[in-house]
Design an enzyme around this catalytic site. Structure first.
Site, short mmCIF file in Angstrom:
data_model
loop_
_atom_site.label_atom_id
_atom_site.label_comp_id
_atom_site.label_asym_id
_atom_site.label_seq_id
_atom_site.Cartn_x
_atom_site.Cartn_y
_atom_site.Cartn_z
N GLY B 157 -8.43 -7.92 23.09
CA GLY B 157 -8.91 -7.14 24.22
C GLY B 157 -9.98 -7.93 24.94
NE ARG B 325 -28.79 31.95 25.48
CZ ARG B 325 -27.93 32.68 24.77
NH1 ARG B 325 -27.04 33.45 25.40
NH2 ARG B 325 -27.96 32.67 23.47
CE1 TYR B 346 -38.86 12.94 26.94
CE2 TYR B 346 -37.64 13.65 24.99
CZ TYR B 346 -38.21 12.65 25.74
OH TYR B 346 -38.14 11.35 25.31
NE ARG B 347 -32.01 19.62 23.82
CZ ARG B 347 -31.39 20.60 23.18
NH1 ARG B 347 -32.01 21.74 22.92
NH2 ARG B 347 -30.14 20.45 22.81
CD GLU B 443 -11.22 -2.04 34.35
OE1 GLU B 443 -10.06 -1.78 34.63
OE2 GLU B 443 -11.83 -3.01 34.85
CD GLU B 445 -17.87 -2.93 22.90
OE1 GLU B 445 -18.41 -1.91 22.44
OE2 GLU B 445 -18.51 -3.98 23.11
#
Lengths: 690, 690
Positions: B157, B325, B346-347, B443, B445
């Site tokens: 590859g 939520r 922060y997430r 395209e 690795e």
């Protein structure tokens, strides 16, 4: 010993197998014991006998309904296997986590289904019910009814106290009337509820005479066990397709004036008399609430091990592939295995180490959890039990998230390290990822959960400051007795790579880190309180970079400490050596990834030395472990029929398995039935509608 | 302006929409221009007209064959849409990346299929073929034949030169004879090859008279365009199920003495005469090889944007859900939206910022790539072209991996931030993750690719040391002219949070980092060479913590630099302010995550200040952006029919959509057809076999 462990078939992996510094069979016996290996072998043999468990022929995702049907059958078969009976399991406390791992690796959906419809349902009735509920236990054990466990609601998950399903006592009818005021109060996510449960444990706000006494548990009949049709007054159904674990029928349940007998209240902690008086032995409703949710710690301990059961499958596939797959080389004619490359070693070997550390830790944690449960039931060691329970809660509230996150990364890195072929379903890693993903959010969302650990630790901070002795039943935090000394006198413990790789050095760094982060988090909390924030907001505003990092460092240290105890039992120097490398790699890798800047920020490290030593040590251990990597996965790998991966089979014949899998696909070479949509697309596609 | 952008339906998200510090419509027009928004709207309308594209009814994964059929139809419909014709696309160079994003967000499988069967096939023939191949282009454009692109082989590859398919010239037959000596040499992963292609571009080692002239391209007929049956002498088929993108028929192709006419060699760079003489204008075979693979940079530029198209969907879902939520609160009656919590901010918000930065950057990179391609075709600016091509190669070799990894994290964090409900297929994030996953390894690795960038940079290091002027066509590395000054004189540029948030401060830190990592990587390489390692091993052994970090810091800096140029165009202060916050959040978050310890290790930061400022600034910007977050996703969100998520719909009616989706599921309330396996499991399961 040689009888219970078979040699692997000769093939492309021999190159690395011969280079290993230790005998994989000896390491496996050391880690698991012959008795447990024997047990595993028997369980694998038993499961492989059933066509339902042996799905190696299927290289395509089964239709949704078929996944359900098979998982359902598998969950019943579990009930019939003697090796999985309580008496078989508890003869050796290393067996339960092993059995869970075997079952999870063979079939996650049915294992979870089995454990929530059978074990959890019965356990909750045992711990919160009284003799009047024995018939539910007997009926479940005889297979006449099927249980499930309903806590979560559509609008409330982590905030358990906010649940809105109500159970109002009706004196006239001597019954509880269950209601959900809207869909947001519907119970959901209950495994087994979607299609098969006949009875549900339902958590509802118990109301008598307009007084809410808080959450209580009720056994609620939902479907007729003869016809499996839902009873009138409830809407019960299946939540539909999920990212993974589609064999599990997660269900929802909505009540509209649904009546159940008074006796169906599980009344050990609180009861309602016939005439509607609420009685409980708990003065503080919070304590009753805590006791009612006590069963949740058990789930988190189990999940800590379950995370590893996914991670070890993925890393086995990626390491074996890396030992066979060659790409590039110093010259055109000599391509080199991926395992030889620094980048590839660094991608995989720290996670291989993590799998070992988490496996050793979760096995030990499970033993401790069982010992605790047994002591609770027998009433032994009662003075110690509340502290022990708290520590199990705090430890499992961090071990589940950190095992979950670490194994998530291990799985993803394994998938990517297999390159393009890793994207094939036949490689096996995609399904592992999709199934494991549930661990991030069920049984307590990880980010909420991990706050429990720092809360527990920060309560000890005043004791640390006063230099009081700290001693907890599981000894996870005993080093805090010297916390102030550690903060004042501890120094970066290494001047060269050899020194930084020593287990004592690594533990010293973590111990300083934990003390530092306790101090930092405590100061941060005080600062926020000084800004006249409430306790609620002050705590929430001191999580990121503070309390969260504290919980992470704490559990990593406890995992390492547990591993070191295990290493101390090793007799053979070859085994000890490789285990110390694994210890050091996991310890240093986690330091580098999560905490390196904290060492500088807190003044423990100054100048380039600390970072350079840690980084160079990681790369050095990686390069030393590359020849052991294949043997290390041989120790933890499940049998090929369970791994079920064309890239990870134990014979290393990657390309043969790839070819066989491709050629076997039903769509491999057949022209699609709609081929004229292609050859005549202008007519068939553009001029027509679907 | 108001005509082209509709207001959102009133609902639960109004709370945050009203709090936004800027007008989302103005920001959208600033970022995209009215013309491009108009184009997008028309394209969405056009796609929505076709039943094939509007899959909002389906809340269950379609059967494999049905996914294939629909993706195939969709790929043909693309061919017929005038808005997607070359002439429509290149009238404004902002349109091509926008069109790709719209198409990818609507249907990734068919978009990739369309682009490799149609555009890529034709582009390769245009750039490597001559007039004798025009008929292939005409036939493709008229839809008489369907192409595909075969480079990768089963065993090769990333190492393109190692491909083993051979094309041997036979003078007698005046034909090339194609062979794969075994399955490892089979072509694979070619999109469109599995079920539909009639012709393939095949890369093969060209052999004349036992001399291997290296990889060349051939047009190879594989299936009869009338019947779609494979020609004798080849084995062509489908690779089977994948983790995602199952609409694409990735195929394999195995030759056994398969004959094609001499003229099917794409002969612009090298040719074989009738009598078997090999002729080429390239003296250095490596240069011819490089030219033959030139088309790959275009793919990586496109993928940089494609990664963002996935990430922006996921983050839209998670931010809208976080705005609706509620869970926990300062007291039992006042639950608070997730968006209010530091942990949750922060997430999500750094990834929201990342989506903005990558979108602005990838749009600009696409423009530059098109300008380059146009200049190449027209022969303009020829002196500059080789340098420009090299820089595009180096930049896209890092932007594709870093966009890929960052969006992978954005998607995963979005999934987890949606809690348990995020695990539902109807939430929409699982499919995004599974489709995006392919970007990690196709395209090029990612870990192999990113080495190209550090190679390019390290070649400049001697110039930096000599303080020579460095000027590249895209100006990504011009600051290196002052590299030595930066290393010797640059200091940590902030003493307080305000100063660290300034774009200039952040760029200064990155510039120091890049110079430091160039020096460190270069020293490391020298050290390894001094250990008498070959260049090959020395380079491989200086990747982790060195060259890899260099490439990452370089591309992050270039992305930020590009964003700052865009911000400079903003007139309105509200827009400028929010964009600067996004800039600072992405810049500081990436510093903290990837490079904080390097600042200490290299002596740029000393003591707690640097880390503390960076961390506190991140949290401060997060808390400032929380009220803008919903409006910021409104700017980048696709229409609801494209987002197709019960948690992310623009009306914010999370619970209503959840209920509707669950009730609509075909298995929601129906008893399974195999219900007696449950009620009578002892007979039906235990005593029978599957």
């Amino acid at each position: 010993m040689m009888n219970i462990l078979q040699d692997f078939k000769k093939g492309p992996l021999d190159f690395y197998r011969k280079k290993a510094s230790f005998d994989w069979k000896k390491l496996k016996v050391f880690l698991e014991t012959e008795e447990v290996i024997q047990y595993q072998n028997e369980l694998y043999t038993e499961l492989q006998k059933h066509a339902d468990y042996n799905q190696t022929d299927s290289i395509q995702t089964l239709p949704f309904d078929e996944q359900r049907r098979i998982a359902c059958r598998q969950s019943f078969i579990y009930k019939s296997i003697d090796l999985l009976s309580i008496s078989s399991l508890i003869q050796n406390l290393k067996i339960p986590p092993t059995a869970t791992r075997v079952m999870m690796q063979v079939s996650p959906s049915s294992t979870i289904k089995f454990s929530v419809t059978d074990s959890l349902f019965v356990n909750v009735i045992r711990s919160l019910g009284t003799t009047r509920h024995d018939h539910f236990i007997n009926d479940t054990e005889e297979g006449n009814i099927i249980g499930c466990y309903c806590l979560t609601e559509i609008a409330h998950g982590s905030n358990v106290k906010g649940m809105q399903t109500t159970a109002t006592y009706d004196k006239e009818k001597r019954a509880f009337i269950l209601n959900c005021k809207d869909f947001q109060a519907a119970k959901c996510w209950a495994g087994g509820l979607g299609q098969m449960a006949t009875h549900a444990i339902v958590y509802a706000q118990l109301v008598t005479e307009n007084i809410n006494h808080g959450l209580h548990c009720f056994v609620v009949p939902v479907r007729d066990p003869k016809t499996l049709l839902a009873y009138p007054g409830i809407i019960v159904g299946d939540m539909g397709e999920k990212i993974g674990l589609n064999g599990i029928d997660n269900g929802f349940l909505l009540f509209n004036n649904y009546e159940i007998p008074r006796e169906n209240l599980l009344n050990k902690l609180g009861d309602v008399t016939d005439d509607g008086q609420y009685i409980t032995s708990f003065k503080d409703p919070n304590k009753r609430h805590g006791a009612a949710l006590g069963s949740l710690s058990l789930g988190r301990v189990a999940i800590t091990g379950i995370c590893e059961s996914y991670g070890s499958k993925a890393i086995t596939i990626a390491v074996r592939y890396a030992g066979v797959r060659k790409q590039f080389g110093p010259d055109d004619d000599n391509e080199v295995a991926l395992l030889e490359y620094q980048t590839h070693q660094y991608r995989l070997l720290p996670y291989l180490a993590a799998v070992y550390v988490v496996r050793i830790f979760s096995t030990r944690l499970s033993e401790l959890q069982y010992q605790f449960s047994i002591a609770s039931v027998l009433g032994n060691d009662t003075a110690n039990l509340p502290d022990w329970g708290m520590e199990l809660h705090a430890v499992s509230s961090a071990s589940k998230p950190i095992a979950g996150w670490t194994m998530k990364e291990a799985i993803q890195e394994s998938r990517e390290a297999c390159g393009g072929h890793g994207y094939l379903k036949a490689a096996g890693i995609g399904d592992i990822r999709n199934d494991h993903d549930a661990n991030m959010t069920y049984e307590g969302e990880n980010h909420i959960l991990i706050q429990q650990t720092s809360n527990w630790l920060l309560k000890m901070w005043p004791l640390v400051v006063k230099r009081q002795k700290i001693s907890t039943p599981m000894k996870s935090a005993d080093f805090l007795t010297n916390g102030m000394d550690i903060l004042l006198n501890s120094k970066f413990p290494a001047k060269n790579i050899e020194e930084i790789c020593r287990p004592e050095s690594i533990l010293v760094i973590y111990q300083w880190l934990i003390c530092h982060l306790m101090q930092k988090s405590s100061n941060k909390l005080d600062q926020e309180l000084h800004k006249s924030k409430t306790q609620f907001w002050a705590k929430n505003d001191s999580q990121v970079f503070n309390a969260k990092n504290l919980s992470i460092a704490f559990i990593q240290h406890f995992m390492l400490q547990t591993m070191l105890e295990k290493i101390a039992e090793a007799q053979e120097v070859e085994l000890k050596n490789v285990l110390v490398k694994i210890f050091a790699l996991y310890g240093l890798f986690s330091l580098e990834k999560y905490h390196l800047s904290s060492l500088y920020q807190g003044g423990f490290a100054v100048g380039p030395l600390a970072a350079t030593l840690i980084q160079e040590a990681i790369l050095k251990i990686c390069s030393e472990l590359k020849n052991d990597a294949v043997a290390l996965v041989d120790v933890i790998a499940p049998p090929d029929f369970v791994l079920n991966s064309v890239l990870g089979a134990s014979d290393g014949e990657v390309y043969k398995h790839l070819q066989a899998a491709m050629f076997r696909s039903p769509y491999a070479m057949a022209r699609p039935s709609w081929w004229q949509d292609i050859t005549n697309w202008k007519e068939n596609v553009l001029k027509s509608k679907l």
